[in-house]
Design an enzyme around this catalytic site. Structure first.
Site, mmCIF file in Angstrom:
data_model
loop_
_atom_site.group_PDB
_atom_site.id
_atom_site.type_symbol
_atom_site.label_atom_id
_atom_site.label_comp_id
_atom_site.label_asym_id
_atom_site.label_seq_id
_atom_site.Cartn_x
_atom_site.Cartn_y
_atom_site.Cartn_z
ATOM 1 N N GLU A 258 -17.284 -41.951 -23.171
ATOM 2 C CA GLU A 258 -17.329 -41.101 -24.363
ATOM 3 C C GLU A 258 -18.178 -41.737 -25.457
ATOM 4 O OE1 GLU A 258 -13.516 -39.498 -25.531
ATOM 5 O OE2 GLU A 258 -14.052 -39.638 -27.646
ATOM 6 N N PRO B 91 -11.365 -33.381 -29.428
ATOM 7 C CA PRO B 91 -10.534 -34.111 -28.449
ATOM 8 C C PRO B 91 -10.930 -33.770 -27.017
ATOM 9 C CG PRO B 91 -9.167 -33.293 -30.235
ATOM 10 C CD PRO B 91 -10.544 -32.718 -30.460
ATOM 11 N N ARG B 92 -10.657 -34.699 -26.111
ATOM 12 C CA ARG B 92 -11.149 -34.578 -24.740
ATOM 13 C C ARG B 92 -10.680 -33.300 -24.047
ATOM 14 N NH1 ARG B 92 -10.218 -40.836 -22.680
ATOM 15 N NH2 ARG B 92 -12.130 -41.696 -23.599
ATOM 16 N N ASP B 93 -9.434 -32.877 -24.271
ATOM 17 C CA ASP B 93 -8.961 -31.687 -23.556
ATOM 18 C C ASP B 93 -9.741 -30.452 -23.985
ATOM 19 O OD1 ASP B 93 -7.828 -31.741 -26.093
ATOM 20 O OD2 ASP B 93 -5.825 -31.127 -25.437
#
Length: 532
Positions: free
Chosen positions: A332, A355-357
């Protein structure tokens, strides 16, 4: 019929200097997640029937393991060699080493058992860095708010407070152990901003922070006289007292000769990592070969409470091409440095530092709706590294040498060619319920690192995993060593296994499947390990 563009057509159309349209209006995050995140795939969840979490939602493949039969019974203990120690640490990654060192520093005799080699773990896979609120203007409170918000407020506030409070001291401890971090020209620690955070607080060592961390931890463990290390020694089953209510040791197998050994101890610390090698929902994984969820299985059969068994992290930027690197990670940190995500039409579609999700769900949406890029392995979107290099010449070679080395071997130069990426199974958000000292709901049993739950809620932010494994690893080690004042086990039994077997029978569940899995079935050893 595949929709989108082929890899060759997308490459031919790509221009690093093309002008980009403004980012389109973004959908409601909850709606995006429910429509596209793998946690919400229809049919992927079930409810547990037995155990401390009976009635709770659980990912289907994991539920099969949690409700599986053990490999051994009392007859297998007869004649087994017995070893006594104060603290047994199960797992040779960052959390296990930190726990072992903390326990040994308090005078405990420590046995560290690891199923592969010391250091073979997800820790060495961690590239981005470790979070700590050390910059002027940043605070532990901001770090806590970022962690809770990105985890959808499902994290335990007490655990999150402990995590962020440990940050600065953890960095000092790692430097004391000999770990190297990147510095600014003025000699301060260099920081990056992670997705979903309000300030730059990720300190790092190029793009191989976990590897550097494991280097110093492994050496410290090897050199400590109070720590004995058993490699190629997976735990087959935990041991309990006469009532099956306290953990008093474990049965360890040998991958070298198939023998079993009994370890009697006052405290067991599970630091067994995650479960990426279960390939939930058919996804590739960034995890190492031993990440098969063993700790969750062992703890659940012992009676420990688990949490967030329906929540997993799919890292947005797993490699799609070439085939033998499918699912491997692009840190990331590359997006944190400014790299954009583009669909097959060369369009941005998400704020890359969400955010990653959220980012993963947005990539899956682009691919499903026909805006992805196909090759023989699968489908993905561009990580636009040439544009990043064009805006900051020399950045990739200076800060991401691991990425360049990995891609150079397969004939890809990220400075000139964008990288094809798609979400890859990366992390289990939940795990064994613990308190701030790593104690589980079963006396004598502790957990630290990815096997433990409650810290990251339903989505972890970059850099908090390495902080978690060191902070809670040391906490668990100190607490486990303090339990030395107990008189120790009078008798070792498999009463908890008998209890679980009765529950399986009464629930009408099959007894054919056995767990822990130890290694994936597609490995040679994983096909017949411990099978009776």
């Amino acid at each position: 019929m595949k929709r989108g563009l082929s890899l060759q057509a997308a490459l031919a159309a790509y221009r690093a200097d093309a002008e980009l349209a403004p980012l389109p209006d973004q959908p409601d995050p909850d709606a995006l997640l429910h429509a596209y995140h793998p946690d919400y795939l229809r049919g992927s969840m079930t409810k547990l029937t037995i155990g401390a979490n009976a009635g709770a939602d659980c990912q289907r493949e994991l539920a099969d393991l949690l409700q599986a039969e053990a490999f051994i019974d009392e007859a297998d203990l007869a004649g087994a060699q017995v070893t006594d120690t104060d603290v047994l640490v199960v797992g040779g990654g960052g959390a296990g080493c930190a726990a072992a060192l903390a326990a040994a520093e308090r005078g405990a005799r420590v046995l560290l058992a690891t199923k592969l080699r010391l250091g073979d773990s997800n820790t060495v896979m961690a590239e981005g860095g470790i979070q700590a609120a050390i910059e002027p203007g940043d605070t532990a409170q901001q770090h806590m708010q970022d962690t809770l918000r990105s985890g959808h407020h499902a994290g335990d506030p007490a655990l999150v407070a402990a995590l962020v409070g440990d940050g600065p001291e953890t960095i000092r401890w790692l430097i004391h152990q000999g770990m190297q971090f990147d510095q600014t020209p003025s000699g301060d620690l260099h920081t990056r901003k992670a997705g979903g955070t309000s300030a730059p607080r990720v300190v790092h060592c190029r793009d191989y922070t976990g590897l550097e961390m494991m280097r110093v931890l492994r050496e410290a463990v090897k050199q400590h006289r109070g720590i004995e290390v058993w490699e190629q020694s997976p735990v087959v089953e935990l041991l309990s007292n006469e009532r099956g209510q306290k953990c008093v040791g474990a049965v360890l197998g040998s991958l070298a000769d198939g023998s079993m050994r009994i370890v009697r101890t006052r405290s067991v610390i599970l630091a067994t990592g995650g479960l990426g090698r279960l390939h939930l929902n058919g996804f590739p994984t960034s995890n190492h070969i031993g990440a098969t969820g063993d700790g969750l299985v062992l703890a659940y059969r012992m009676g420990a409470k688990l949490c967030e068994l329906d929540s997993f992290q799919y890292h947005p930027t797993g490699l799609v091409h070439p085939a033998h690197l499918y699912g491997k990670l692009v840190t990331e940190g590359v997006r944190a440095a400014g790299a954009l995500l583009l669909n097959a039409h060369g369009q941005r579609f998400v704020d890359e530092l969400q955010p990653r999700d959220i980012v993963s769900a947005a990539i899956i949406r682009e691919c499903r709706e026909g805006r992805g890029i196909h090759n023989d392995n699968g489908v993905g979107v561009w990580l636009d590294t040439p544009r990043l290099e064009r805006s900051q010449p020399g950045l990739l070679e200076r800060e991401f040498p691991k990425l360049l080395t990995r891609t150079r071997h397969v004939g890809i130069d990220p400075r000139r060619e964008p990288i094809l990426v798609h979400p890859t199974l990366h992390y289990q958000n939940g795990g064994v319920v613990i308190d701030v000292d790593g104690a589980t709901t079963v006396p004598g049993l502790y957990a630290a690192g990815e096997v433990a739950g409650g810290i990251h809620g339903r989505n972890r932010i970059m850099g908090n995993a390495l902080l978690d494994i060191i902070g809670f690893g040391r906490r668990a080690g100190r607490a486990a060593a303090a339990a030395e004042h107990d008189r120790g086990p009078k008798k070792i039994t498999l009463e908890h296994v008998n209890r679980a077997r009765r529950e399986l029978t009464l629930a009408g569940l099959p007894l054919e499947q056995r767990a822990p899995r130890v290694l994936p079935a597609y490995t040679a050893a994983g096909k017949d390990i411990w099978k009776s």
